[in-house]
Design a protein around this motif. Sequence first.
Motif, PDB file in Angstrom:
ATOM      1  N   TYR A 162     -22.596 -55.067  74.703  1.00 48.90           N
ATOM      2  CA  TYR A 162     -21.954 -53.848  75.180  1.00 48.90           C
ATOM      3  C   TYR A 162     -22.844 -52.801  76.338  1.00 48.90           C
ATOM      4  O   TYR A 162     -22.139 -52.964  77.572  1.00 48.90           O
ATOM      5  CB  TYR A 162     -22.407 -52.677  73.545  1.00 48.90           C
ATOM      6  CG  TYR A 162     -21.825 -51.252  74.242  1.00 48.90           C
ATOM      7  CD1 TYR A 162     -20.229 -51.633  73.901  1.00 48.90           C
ATOM      8  CD2 TYR A 162     -22.408 -49.851  73.942  1.00 48.90           C
ATOM      9  CE1 TYR A 162     -19.588 -50.236  73.798  1.00 48.90           C
ATOM     10  CE2 TYR A 162     -21.547 -49.004  75.013  1.00 48.90           C
ATOM     11  CZ  TYR A 162     -20.532 -49.491  75.013  1.00 48.90           C
ATOM     12  OH  TYR A 162     -19.597 -47.633  75.159  1.00 48.90           O
ATOM     13  N   ARG A 163     -24.111 -53.446  76.188  1.00 49.10           N
ATOM     14  CA  ARG A 163     -24.363 -52.824  77.444  1.00 49.10           C
ATOM     15  C   ARG A 163     -24.269 -53.592  79.121  1.00 49.10           C
ATOM     16  O   ARG A 163     -23.691 -52.775  79.747  1.00 49.10           O
ATOM     17  CB  ARG A 163     -25.759 -52.951  77.536  1.00 49.10           C
ATOM     18  CG  ARG A 163     -26.977 -51.217  77.100  1.00 49.10           C
ATOM     19  CD  ARG A 163     -28.421 -51.760  76.934  1.00 49.10           C
ATOM     20  NE  ARG A 163     -28.988 -52.630  75.768  1.00 49.10           N
ATOM     21  CZ  ARG A 163     -29.070 -53.232  76.539  1.00 49.10           C
ATOM     22  NH1 ARG A 163     -29.449 -53.640  77.910  1.00 49.10           N
ATOM     23  NH2 ARG A 163     -29.937 -54.479  75.367  1.00 49.10           N
ATOM     24  N   LEU A 164     -23.878 -54.795  78.973  1.00 50.53           N
ATOM     25  CA  LEU A 164     -23.435 -55.765  80.019  1.00 50.53           C
ATOM     26  C   LEU A 164     -21.831 -55.246  79.864  1.00 50.53           C
ATOM     27  O   LEU A 164     -21.730 -55.467  81.383  1.00 50.53           O
ATOM     28  CB  LEU A 164     -23.273 -56.983  79.349  1.00 50.53           C
ATOM     29  CG  LEU A 164     -25.385 -58.415  79.369  1.00 50.53           C
ATOM     30  CD1 LEU A 164     -25.121 -58.951  78.323  1.00 50.53           C
ATOM     31  CD2 LEU A 164     -25.894 -57.176  80.390  1.00 50.53           C
ATOM     32  N   ASN A 165     -21.070 -54.931  79.508  1.00 51.28           N
ATOM     33  CA  ASN A 165     -19.724 -55.188  79.025  1.00 51.28           C
ATOM     34  C   ASN A 165     -19.461 -53.722  79.570  1.00 51.28           C
ATOM     35  O   ASN A 165     -18.381 -53.356  80.496  1.00 51.28           O
ATOM     36  CB  ASN A 165     -19.179 -55.241  77.738  1.00 51.28           C
ATOM     37  CG  ASN A 165     -17.419 -55.370  77.881  1.00 51.28           C
ATOM     38  OD1 ASN A 165     -17.455 -56.311  78.739  1.00 51.28           O
ATOM     39  ND2 ASN A 165     -17.238 -54.498  77.474  1.00 51.28           N
ATOM     40  N   GLN A 166     -20.700 -52.525  80.058  1.00 55.18           N
ATOM     41  CA  GLN A 166     -20.181 -51.410  80.847  1.00 55.18           C
ATOM     42  C   GLN A 166     -19.520 -51.770  82.210  1.00 55.18           C
ATOM     43  O   GLN A 166     -19.517 -50.941  83.344  1.00 55.18           O
ATOM     44  CB  GLN A 166     -21.542 -50.237  80.571  1.00 55.18           C
ATOM     45  CG  GLN A 166     -21.440 -49.836  79.022  1.00 55.18           C
ATOM     46  CD  GLN A 166     -20.110 -49.626  77.966  1.00 55.18           C
ATOM     47  OE1 GLN A 166     -19.572 -49.351  78.176  1.00 55.18           O
ATOM     48  NE2 GLN A 166     -19.736 -50.393  77.270  1.00 55.18           N
ATOM     49  N   LYS A 167     -19.873 -52.560  82.746  1.00 55.11           N
ATOM     50  CA  LYS A 167     -19.600 -52.470  84.448  1.00 55.11           C
ATOM     51  C   LYS A 167     -17.891 -52.691  84.423  1.00 55.11           C
ATOM     52  O   LYS A 167     -18.012 -53.856  83.940  1.00 55.11           O
ATOM     53  CB  LYS A 167     -20.778 -54.338  84.010  1.00 55.11           C
ATOM     54  CG  LYS A 167     -22.458 -53.411  85.817  1.00 55.11           C
ATOM     55  CD  LYS A 167     -23.173 -54.843  85.855  1.00 55.11           C
ATOM     56  CE  LYS A 167     -24.165 -55.248  86.150  1.00 55.11           C
ATOM     57  NZ  LYS A 167     -24.332 -55.824  86.648  1.00 55.11           N
ATOM     58  N   LYS A 168     -17.753 -52.619  85.483  1.00 56.68           N
ATOM     59  CA  LYS A 168     -16.326 -53.045  85.485  1.00 56.68           C
ATOM     60  C   LYS A 168     -16.140 -54.503  85.523  1.00 56.68           C
ATOM     61  O   LYS A 168     -15.204 -54.716  85.895  1.00 56.68           O
ATOM     62  CB  LYS A 168     -15.941 -51.989  86.717  1.00 56.68           C
ATOM     63  CG  LYS A 168     -15.685 -50.835  86.835  1.00 56.68           C
ATOM     64  CD  LYS A 168     -14.711 -50.048  87.248  1.00 56.68           C
ATOM     65  CE  LYS A 168     -13.555 -48.920  86.802  1.00 56.68           C
ATOM     66  NZ  LYS A 168     -13.782 -47.731  88.587  1.00 56.68           N
ATOM     67  N   SER A 169     -16.864 -54.884  86.574  1.00 58.44           N
ATOM     68  CA  SER A 169     -17.050 -56.653  86.695  1.00 58.44           C
ATOM     69  C   SER A 169     -16.892 -57.361  85.381  1.00 58.44           C
ATOM     70  O   SER A 169     -17.313 -58.761  85.938  1.00 58.44           O
ATOM     71  CB  SER A 169     -17.986 -57.257  87.526  1.00 58.44           C
ATOM     72  OG  SER A 169     -19.161 -56.559  87.270  1.00 58.44           O
ATOM     73  N   ALA A 170     -17.311 -56.605  84.325  1.00 61.54           N
ATOM     74  CA  ALA A 170     -17.721 -57.404  83.261  1.00 61.54           C
ATOM     75  C   ALA A 170     -16.676 -58.011  82.368  1.00 61.54           C
ATOM     76  O   ALA A 170     -15.979 -56.722  82.117  1.00 61.54           O
ATOM     77  CB  ALA A 170     -19.132 -56.841  82.687  1.00 61.54           C
ATOM     78  N   VAL A 171     -16.401 -58.941  81.516  1.00 64.12           N
ATOM     79  CA  VAL A 171     -15.373 -58.884  80.357  1.00 64.12           C
ATOM     80  C   VAL A 171     -16.563 -60.107  79.146  1.00 64.12           C
ATOM     81  O   VAL A 171     -16.781 -61.042  79.476  1.00 64.12           O
ATOM     82  CB  VAL A 171     -13.555 -59.679  80.945  1.00 64.12           C
ATOM     83  CG1 VAL A 171     -14.997 -61.154  81.516  1.00 64.12           C
ATOM     84  CG2 VAL A 171     -13.543 -59.931  79.994  1.00 64.12           C
ATOM     85  N   ILE A 172     -16.317 -59.526  77.865  1.00 66.15           N
ATOM     86  CA  ILE A 172     -16.026 -60.166  77.062  1.00 66.15           C
ATOM     87  C   ILE A 172     -14.829 -61.468  76.508  1.00 66.15           C
ATOM     88  O   ILE A 172     -14.088 -61.076  77.032  1.00 66.15           O
ATOM     89  CB  ILE A 172     -15.650 -59.527  75.207  1.00 66.15           C
ATOM     90  CG1 ILE A 172     -16.794 -57.748  75.665  1.00 66.15           C
ATOM     91  CG2 ILE A 172     -16.489 -60.295  73.779  1.00 66.15           C
ATOM     92  CD1 ILE A 172     -18.095 -57.838  75.400  1.00 66.15           C
ATOM     93  N   VAL A 173     -15.454 -62.667  76.378  1.00 67.42           N
ATOM     94  CA  VAL A 173     -14.154 -63.763  76.414  1.00 67.42           C
ATOM     95  C   VAL A 173     -14.175 -64.071  75.553  1.00 67.42           C
ATOM     96  O   VAL A 173     -15.161 -64.208  74.001  1.00 67.42           O
ATOM     97  CB  VAL A 173     -14.811 -65.162  77.787  1.00 67.42           C
ATOM     98  CG1 VAL A 173     -16.367 -65.170  76.524  1.00 67.42           C
ATOM     99  CG2 VAL A 173     -13.958 -66.104  77.206  1.00 67.42           C
ATOM    100  N   GLY A 174     -13.254 -64.433  74.349  1.00 66.11           N
ATOM    101  CA  GLY A 174     -13.057 -64.619  73.162  1.00 66.11           C
ATOM    102  C   GLY A 174     -12.693 -65.525  73.201  1.00 66.11           C
ATOM    103  O   GLY A 174     -13.521 -66.572  72.682  1.00 66.11           O
TER     104      GLY A 174
END
Lengths: 269, 156
Positions: free
Chosen positions: A17-29
Amino acid sequence: MLRCNEYIFAESLDEAYRLNQKKSAVIVGGNGWLKLGSRQWGSVIDISRLGLDKITETDDAFTIGAMVTLRDIEKHGGLNAYTDGAVREAVRHIVGTQFRNTVTVGGSIFGRFGFSDMLTVFMVMDSFIELYNGGVIPLHEFSEMPYDNDILVNMIVKKTPLKMAYSAFRNQQTDFPVLTFAHAFREDGAFSAVGARPSRAELRRDEEDILKDIFSLSPEDAEEAINAYALWLSSQYTYESNLRAGADYRRHIAEVLARRTVKAIVDRG
Amino acid sequence: MEIKLWINGRLIKDNAEPDMPMLEYLRSKGCYSVKRGCETSNCGLCTVWLEGKPILSCTLPLMRADGKHITTLEGLQSEAEEFGAFLADEGAEQCGFCNSGFIMNVLAMKRELSDPTEDEIKEYLSGNLCRCTGYVGQLRAIKKYLKSVKGEAGNE
């Protein structure tokens, strides 16, 4: 193609969650959709080591982890017994076995894609989305929320007694659907969802009680009620044209699928 | 980025780009049976097994396979040859470009389904496209192959 500067295996949902707060980050399914983009991501966050690849069944509910594949739900005995095979019917036409072994429930639902068979079939059930930060939200509400940086952790399907069925229309096998349809008779009412219009699935309840007591009507009266419901339901949505079909065609298909699918449930008894 | 995985039973410890797709990585390791026939996860040419399940290597990020086992056609030579003979006997293929991914999925189906009907075979293999043929020869070959394999198992 998926392009990124770093690929991170999150060690906890909190870290993800913390890492994903950056606009340049994305969770990969499963990367079925992300790979079609051309964006260069800073961080791609992988949540596949957090035990979210399981379907847990209790007396009251199914909890489906974000990393469960579409093939897993297609083959799940409990889920398909509960839905009269509707889950299997909804996913088995999606591309192919290998694709469904690769892509995930989390990616599919979080994307809230217009063409989504998944969104359509689960919407008519008593389904909820568990977000890491946003709590537990009914699927039909989650479906209308704007995209944000939260994390879809689980989909929870409460075992409200129901009778349901699913159908979709495709111009060609394994292609995106032209229209998707699901219906469920539940204790709290009759619910339908129509998707791929081509916009995403939306839930409607039989507010006018057209299908009231349908299971105790004579076959002729039941047929009349189903025809009236299909016509009413198809008029409750907006439709648009795209390269797969025109708006009027979609409206017609919606009526036909509603009629046939509801009839199939009623005929089953 | 460091990665450790098994390709056809061989342990590989490596350093790879974080966004490398499995497909390109496998080819860089000499697995030329793994091919890219499309850009949209639709054709099935790139089919390999991840922990024994058929997946699309064009779609799977290499890093996701860290600590896992990948099987390609190169790791199933005798079995592939056996089924390949049935394909050849039926004159099933023309150019043959799609057949490595196709064979990988047929062999996965053999393990996953017991005694599949024609509809079940078609459904399992619907994600393997062939643009030369109408799949009729392939279907004949699969039925004869499954029958022959079953017969062998029965004789043991």
